[in-house]
Design a protein around this motif. Sequence first.
Motif, short mmCIF file in Angstrom:
data_model
loop_
_atom_site.label_atom_id
_atom_site.label_comp_id
_atom_site.label_asym_id
_atom_site.label_seq_id
_atom_site.Cartn_x
_atom_site.Cartn_y
_atom_site.Cartn_z
N GLY A 1 -5.65 -11.90 4.19
CA GLY A 1 -4.96 -11.42 5.37
C GLY A 1 -3.65 -12.12 5.67
N THR A 2 -3.33 -13.16 4.90
CA THR A 2 -2.06 -13.86 5.10
C THR A 2 -0.90 -12.92 4.80
OG1 THR A 2 -3.02 -16.00 4.54
CG2 THR A 2 -0.63 -15.81 4.39
N GLU A 3 0.05 -12.86 5.71
CA GLU A 3 1.20 -11.98 5.51
C GLU A 3 2.32 -12.70 4.78
OE1 GLU A 3 1.24 -8.64 9.04
OE2 GLU A 3 2.40 -10.47 9.34
N PHE A 4 3.03 -11.95 3.96
CA PHE A 4 4.28 -12.38 3.34
C PHE A 4 5.43 -11.60 3.98
CE2 PHE A 4 1.39 -14.01 0.26
CZ PHE A 4 2.05 -15.02 -0.44
N ASN A 5 6.51 -12.28 4.23
CA ASN A 5 7.73 -11.62 4.66
C ASN A 5 8.50 -11.25 3.40
OD1 ASN A 5 10.17 -10.80 5.74
ND2 ASN A 5 10.85 -12.88 6.23
N VAL A 6 8.46 -9.97 3.02
CA VAL A 6 9.10 -9.50 1.79
C VAL A 6 10.38 -8.77 2.16
CG1 VAL A 6 8.81 -8.19 -0.34
CG2 VAL A 6 6.82 -9.28 0.74
N ASP A 7 11.51 -9.44 1.99
CA ASP A 7 12.81 -8.87 2.35
C ASP A 7 12.79 -8.31 3.77
OD1 ASP A 7 13.99 -9.61 0.00
OD2 ASP A 7 14.13 -7.59 -0.85
N GLY A 8 12.18 -9.07 4.69
CA GLY A 8 12.17 -8.69 6.10
C GLY A 8 11.02 -7.82 6.53
N ASP A 9 10.16 -7.46 5.58
CA ASP A 9 9.03 -6.56 5.89
C ASP A 9 7.73 -7.34 5.76
OD1 ASP A 9 7.33 -4.43 6.28
OD2 ASP A 9 7.54 -3.67 4.23
N PRO A 10 7.05 -7.67 6.87
CA PRO A 10 5.78 -8.40 6.78
C PRO A 10 4.68 -7.52 6.19
CG PRO A 10 6.75 -8.57 8.98
CD PRO A 10 7.47 -7.48 8.26
N ARG A 11 3.98 -8.06 5.19
CA ARG A 11 2.88 -7.30 4.59
C ARG A 11 1.89 -8.27 3.93
NH1 ARG A 11 6.25 -4.81 -0.51
NH2 ARG A 11 7.78 -4.41 1.12
N PRO A 12 0.60 -7.93 3.93
CA PRO A 12 -0.38 -8.73 3.19
C PRO A 12 -0.27 -8.43 1.71
CG PRO A 12 -1.47 -6.90 4.25
CD PRO A 12 -0.03 -6.84 4.70
N LEU A 13 -0.41 -9.44 0.87
CA LEU A 13 -0.39 -9.27 -0.58
C LEU A 13 -1.64 -9.93 -1.14
CD1 LEU A 13 3.33 -10.19 -1.38
CD2 LEU A 13 2.37 -7.90 -1.13
N GLU A 14 -2.55 -9.15 -1.66
CA GLU A 14 -3.80 -9.68 -2.19
C GLU A 14 -4.13 -8.98 -3.51
OE1 GLU A 14 -6.99 -9.64 0.68
OE2 GLU A 14 -5.60 -10.00 2.34
N PRO A 15 -4.07 -9.72 -4.63
CA PRO A 15 -3.57 -11.09 -4.76
C PRO A 15 -2.04 -11.10 -4.75
CG PRO A 15 -4.15 -10.23 -6.90
CD PRO A 15 -4.53 -9.17 -5.91
N ALA A 16 -1.46 -12.23 -4.40
CA ALA A 16 -0.01 -12.35 -4.33
C ALA A 16 0.53 -12.74 -5.70
CB ALA A 16 0.39 -13.37 -3.27
N ARG A 17 1.03 -11.76 -6.41
CA ARG A 17 1.54 -11.98 -7.77
C ARG A 17 2.96 -11.43 -7.84
NH1 ARG A 17 1.60 -9.69 -13.06
NH2 ARG A 17 1.03 -11.24 -14.68
#
Length: 283
Positions: free
Chosen positions: A253-269
């Motif tokens: 559930g941890t969010e990443f800020n991807v170029d200004g767009d918050p989104r969960p990445l699972e798995p984060a690769r």
Amino acid sequence: MRIVLVANRLSGSGRTDADRILELITDAGAEAETRGLDQLDEPLPAGTERVVVAGGDGSVGVAARAAAGAGVPLAVLPTGTANDFANALNLPTELAKACGLATDPAARTEHREIGLACGQPFVNAAAAGLSSVASRLAKPHKKRLGALAYAFGAVRAGLTAPHTPCRVLVDGDQVFDGDAWSVVVAVSGAFGGGSNIGGTRHDDDHLDVAVVPARSRFALVRHGYHMRRGMLTQQDDVPHHRGRVIEVDVPPGTEFNVDGDPRPLEPARFTLLDGGVRVVVPG
């Protein structure tokens, strides 16, 4: 010149600029076909010579992948809120000048890399921890404060947000395992309305990753200062690595800020799109 114009009407001033952009581009003698971001998975029209995107950093990544797939240059009209990618390339911010550069067949181009976050394109950075929290806190204030909203969000996040446990692997080798204030996977390294981790290269065919370990909140002031000056990776206590594949293991559930767009990445690769893209830049 035959171009495909991608205008994100929901980005920054895009609601009011889209019609003006089309007028400026056609007045410059270009033939333009407009497409939405959701139409860029379709093949571009035969004879397309350039993709022109009007929008923020999130729009740039999607358009960059489409331009790369068609083997044509990308031109960027910075009509978003922060425009970190455009600012990093010193692109003109005045709309008429930006359109003039975008439609100039003799304009110079530079190679730029395109990152992939779980297969989705990005051109600046994907960050978890305080950077993601700051982006979420800034979002309601973008219309009123513009790029200053990111500074507002950063201050609030620095005062209240918790650290994040994470494990970072670069090309299969573990380089960090512990609590972190922020972990940033970078292409250009620009994010947050003028911040930059520094130390990135646009032609080395590698991603960068920088980790701010969880120490005192007082130390965050120093790290924040160095991010604003593009020198974060020069700090001795900030691990900085390069690789072709970056994996970040964070709680579900941890969010990443991807170029200004918050989104969960699972798995984060994170990987790179082969070949990158040519971007139109001032001469």
